[in-house]
Design an enzyme around this catalytic site. Structure first.
Site, PDB file in Angstrom:
ATOM      1  N   SER A 554      20.681   2.852  13.876  1.00  0.00           N
ATOM      2  CA  SER A 554      21.414   3.491  12.549  1.00  0.00           C
ATOM      3  C   SER A 554      21.122   2.124  11.569  1.00  0.00           C
ATOM      4  O   SER A 554      19.832   2.234  11.310  1.00  0.00           O
ATOM      5  CB  SER A 554      22.788   3.817  12.822  1.00  0.00           C
ATOM      6  OG  SER A 554      23.462   4.394  11.641  1.00  0.00           O
ATOM      7  N   ASP A 640      21.770  15.196  12.188  1.00  0.00           N
ATOM      8  CA  ASP A 640      22.550  14.016  12.035  1.00  0.00           C
ATOM      9  C   ASP A 640      22.852  13.924  10.512  1.00  0.00           C
ATOM     10  O   ASP A 640      21.841  13.832   9.722  1.00  0.00           O
ATOM     11  CB  ASP A 640      21.692  12.924  12.359  1.00  0.00           C
ATOM     12  CG  ASP A 640      22.203  11.629  12.201  1.00  0.00           C
ATOM     13  OD1 ASP A 640      23.402  11.302  11.754  1.00  0.00           O
ATOM     14  OD2 ASP A 640      21.693  10.281  12.664  1.00  0.00           O
ATOM     15  N   HIS A 675      24.301  12.136  15.065  1.00  0.00           N
ATOM     16  CA  HIS A 675      23.999  10.685  14.840  1.00  0.00           C
ATOM     17  C   HIS A 675      23.969  10.076  16.473  1.00  0.00           C
ATOM     18  O   HIS A 675      23.548   9.052  16.599  1.00  0.00           O
ATOM     19  CB  HIS A 675      24.770   9.970  13.891  1.00  0.00           C
ATOM     20  CG  HIS A 675      24.590   8.771  13.577  1.00  0.00           C
ATOM     21  ND1 HIS A 675      23.642   8.368  12.591  1.00  0.00           N
ATOM     22  CD2 HIS A 675      25.211   7.655  13.633  1.00  0.00           C
ATOM     23  CE1 HIS A 675      23.601   7.302  12.506  1.00  0.00           C
ATOM     24  NE2 HIS A 675      24.669   6.775  12.984  1.00  0.00           N
TER      25      HIS A 675
END
Length: 704
Positions: A554, A640, A675
């Site tokens: 991320s 995501d 995600h």
């Protein structure tokens, strides 16, 4: 480094240049077409993804598979090792609340948890007393992706609301379960944030609705037996830069509405004695001022950085007049002591703080003001504060672990100061902490700051620079990475790896200033800190250049992209999970999920040329250049909403076009997840096995 042999030609994304001019400066993006025009609808129904994009992502998946085909048996071995360290029928220790104690557990072979309760005074460890309230495996049956968002029971224990996401897009559906009958009511609430707060009578609840840009922006009140369309709008946040959250209180006296971005907050309250009361704001939002509120009977306790209290202080205010003009200091600000969270009970105020880079729990007697702390002696460790489900209690719960010590769960009597060990994490395949060493070293950053680096390795690992190393980093949003126990990393450590965590700026590992000095116009400190950590590991003889695999996900994936551009020669491989690498393009597009709330973290390049220039100077996608890049494994999730799939897809396409080296650049997109990757606990292990097989392969330690 192990060679990737007999690889087919990699996929080549078509170049379809698109230009964008801001502040008189023009950028060209040849791969912008990988962003689906119907991305918002696609998150809810992945089957409608445009065929040319789907074909490209599937071609990338096939190429990644071909590159790693010789490790498939090894991946299965790694998976079996990691699974063997999990107690498959593991269970939490139920926490008492009224007539019952509530917990979660897994079945042997199960992917999802189930929620259960037992009588309050029953044996907490007796599985025969369990009444199963919600079975995650049953609810997820037949679904490629399934994530349980939460389970929240009513005060009278008659019902519970629960939520799930079956796309990976983080739009949660709420249902209501009758706990006596074991069936769901007709109430179904769509497009929520996943949580909810019951009214004390158990006949209605509050929840947040997520808008089309994936921002929790509205709070609704739902009455059981009515349609969602009839729900009453309680609060709407119209500023696109702010999120809305909700919470309850142990005393059932207030509903809390929390409005916040990454640096500013505002709390509204609704008394449960009159649910139709308009929300009352405690203190109007002020830019850069954060505060969080918990109940304390006739007072509120307020954790805040107001008045230059960068590392936070705790105030109190009467419930009858909670405005800032009535705030009174209870726990003063102390520079370098960062207060992370706080809780209040009838007799005690407690908080979790970090001092000297290490956590500790502090308990304060509300009558006498006497304080004492819970702390441990290892060089690096992690503490978790669970607190309690009841306000009238002297007993709280906390967890402890280190990189060598499995997690331990304690009940703690705040009056007698007695610790009761409830549970020690079991490692069925065996684990001897004495076989391992945990260390914390300090890396000297470019500006002289000392960056903590936590390490774990086997005692018999040679410390002569020959050991490979996996160096993990994140460094954003003030999130600190704990030096906690991980059974998964033992698959690397037992093969001679040093496993290291760089506690770089951008997190709050050394206080709030540590965060401030790794965001906005100081963001590059995050990247140089990580490189400094790699340098220190080499200088201290733990590893050597070209023998380090970097990993981050991320915002930590942005870190991976940045260090790949800055110092590719220092790494043998880079693992970038859902990497936020197209920073400038994303921050320039306020129609994307979550972009406006991100501006306080990175800057607003739409409004500010200075922000534009600074982000452009480090944004990984914009700084890919002709140079030899190390082997790279990028991981993405099709649905995501946080780091959209096209960011890693575009990044990989440009890296492959620009690299002058021969190391493979790989992309794997999970076509059934978002995600967080795969949702099942064993499915997730398969993804980790792939990552570790890649790290071992590029380090020359993969097994045939």
């Amino acid at each position: 480094m192990t060679e990737f042999k007999n690889l087919p030609a990699p996929p080549k994304a078509a170049a379809r240049p698109v230009t964008d001019t801001r502040h008189g400066k023009t950028r060209t993006d040849e791969y912008a077409w990988l962003r689906a025009e119907n991305w918002q609808a696609m998150f809810k129904d992945p089957s409608i993804l445009e065929s040319d994009i789907r074909n490209h992502l599937e071609a990338e998946n096939a190429y990644m598979k071909a590159a790693m085909v010789d490790t498939e048996a090894f991946q299965k071995k790694l998976f079996a090792e990691m699974r063997g360290r999990i107690k498959e029928d593991d269970s939490s220790v139920p926490m008492k609340d009224g007539a019952y104690a509530y917990g979660t557990a897994y079945r042997t072979g199960g992917e999802q948890p189930y929620f259960f309760r037992i009588p309050r005074d029953g044996d907490l460890h007796d599985p025969d007393l369990r009444s199963v309230l919600l079975d995650g495996d049953k609810e997820s049956d037949g679904k490629a992706y399934f994530d349980l968002g939460g389970f929240f029971h009513t005060t009278d224990h008659a019902r519970a609301l629960w939520s799930y996401d079956d796309k990976g897009s983080e739009f949660y559906t709420i249902k209501v379960r009758d706990l006596a009958g074991g069936h769901d009511l007709d109430d179904v609430i769509e497009n929520t944030g996943g949580g909810g707060v019951w009214a004390p009578d158990g006949n209605s609840f509050f929840y947040t609705e997520v808008d089309e840009n994936h921002r929790p922006s509205k709070v609704y009140h739902h009455i059981l037996g009515t349609a969602q369309s009839e729900d009453r709008l309680v609060y709407e946040e119209k500023d696109p830069g702010f999120f809305v959250g909700i919470g309850g209180s142990l005393l059932d006296d207030f509903i809390f509405i929390d409005v916040h971005d990454h640096q500013t907050s505002e709390v509204h309250i609704i008394p449960t004695a009159d649910l139709k009361t308009a929300p009352q704001v405690i203190a109007q939002r002020e830019t850069m001022v954060e505060y969080d509120v918990t109940e304390g009977g006739d007072v509120f306790f307020i954790l805040t950085n107001d008045g230059d209290a960068k590392d936070f202080k705790i105030m109190e205010a009467p419930v009858s007049a909670p405005g800032k003009e009535n705030w009174k200091e209870v726990v003063p600000h102390q520079e370098g002591r960062l207060i992370l969270s706080h809780m209040a009970f009838a007799g005690h105020l407690i908080w979790l703080e970090r001092f000297g880079g290490l956590p500790r729990i502090v308990i304060r007697d509300r009558k006498t003001g006497e304080e004492h702390a819970i702390a441990f002696d290892e060089e690096a460790y992690a503490l978790g504060l669970q607190g309690a489900q009841e306000y009238e209690t002297d007993t709280i719960r906390f967890s402890y672990s280190s990189m060598t010590t499995p997690s331990q769960l304690y009940d703690y009597n705040m009056v007698t100061r007695e610790r009761t060990l409830l549970k020690t994490q079991e490692v069925p395949s065996g684990h001897n902490p004495g076989d391992y060493v945990t260390r914390r070293i300090q890396a000297k950053a470019e500006d002289g700051e000392l960056v903590p680096v936590s390490l774990v390795y086997r005692k018999d690992t040679p410390l002569d620079g020959s050991a490979p190393c996996l160096l993990y980093g994140y460094g954003a949003y003030g999130i600190s990475i704990p030096a906690s126990f991980s059974t998964n990393c033992l698959s690397l450590v037992d093969r001679g790896f040093i496993y290291a965590i760089a506690h770089i700026r951008g997190g709050k590992d050394k206080g709030f200033a540590w965060y401030e000095n790794g965001k906005m116009f100081s963001k590059k400190n995050t990247f140089s800190d990580f490189v400094a950590a790699a340098d220190a590991l080499v200088a201290d003889g733990f590893t050597s250049y070209g023998n380090i695999v970097a990993e981050g996900g991320s915002a930590g994936g942005m870190l991976m992209g940045a260090v790949a551009n800055m110092a590719p020669e220092k790494f043998s491989g880079i693992i970038a999970a859902v990497p936020f690498v197209d920073v400038l393009t994303t921050m320039l597009d306020d129609t994307l999920p979550l972009t406006p709330p991100e501006w306080p973290e990175w800057g607003n390049p739409i409004a500010s040329e200075e922000s534009y220039d600074y982000i452009a100077s480090y944004s990984p996608y914009d700084n890919v250049a002709e140079k030899p890049y190390p082997a790279i494994l990028a991981l993405a999730g099709l649905t995501d909403p946080r780091v959209t799939y096209w960011e890693p897809a575009k990044w990989v396409a440009r890296l492959r076009d620009k690299t002058t080296g021969t190391a493979p650049i790989l992309l794997r997109t999970n076509m059934d997840a978002g995600h967080g990757g795969a949702s099942g606990r064993f499915q997730r292990l398969e993804e980790i096995a792939l990552e570790y097989a890649f790290a071992l392969k590029v380090s020359g330690k993969a097994e045939s």
